[in-house]
Scaffold this active site. Sequence first.
Site, PDB file in Angstrom:
ATOM      1  N   ASP A 286       0.882  -1.154   0.000  1.00  0.00           N
ATOM      2  CA  ASP A 286       0.000   0.000   0.000  1.00  0.00           C
ATOM      3  C   ASP A 286       0.932   1.220   0.000  1.00  0.00           C
ATOM      4  O   ASP A 286       2.107   1.107   0.361  1.00  0.00           O
ATOM      5  CB  ASP A 286      -0.890  -0.027   1.242  1.00  0.00           C
TER       6      ASP A 286
ATOM      7  N   ASP B  21       0.172   5.055   1.021  1.00  0.00           N
ATOM      8  CA  ASP B  21       0.058   5.991   2.135  1.00  0.00           C
ATOM      9  C   ASP B  21       0.018   5.233   3.458  1.00  0.00           C
ATOM     10  O   ASP B  21      -0.814   4.371   3.676  1.00  0.00           O
ATOM     11  CB  ASP B  21      -1.193   6.854   1.980  1.00  0.00           C
TER      12      ASP B  21
END
Length: 179
Positions: free
Chosen positions: A7, A9
């Site tokens: 992922d 952020d």
Amino acid sequence: MKLLVLDRDGVVNEDSPDYIRSADDWRPLPGSLEAISALCASGWTVAVATNQSGVGRKYLDEPALERIHEKMRTAVAERGGEIDQIVYCPHLPEAGCPCRKPRPGLLNQLASIYGIPAAAMTVVGDSQRDITAAQAVNARAILVRTGNGKKAEASVGPGVTVADDLAAVAQLLAVEAAS
């Protein structure tokens, strides 16, 4: 092929409740870029799968998102690593699209790009939706405590590896490879 899907952020860079809207807003988490470089050096192919509803909300446009991703790729490359692919969902949560995590569309897209079963990848995230997407395709799920990870840790359930940050993930995977 060893495919590690991150992922963005909260895993690679600082997260923001106001969204990462420009390349100037993008700031790597301490040690994350070096961890990606170490992972690449140990034979992992690194990809990023990220929800980016800021595009759907009109906080940024796709060219601005591409500039953010270029800054991230350049920062990783300067440390000897590579982010091979970046896939993202620009849709709003209420759109119900199959690519928005916790649905597994982005992971299935990467599996198709690389010609591997989605279950063969390892997915690293900082939220329950990342873990749910990984579990939906029977991929290995690793939760990091950075970003939203400390809050999500209580709800991830059994079978999910938890690490302090991406550097700890790199160390864990290196130890496992040596075993």
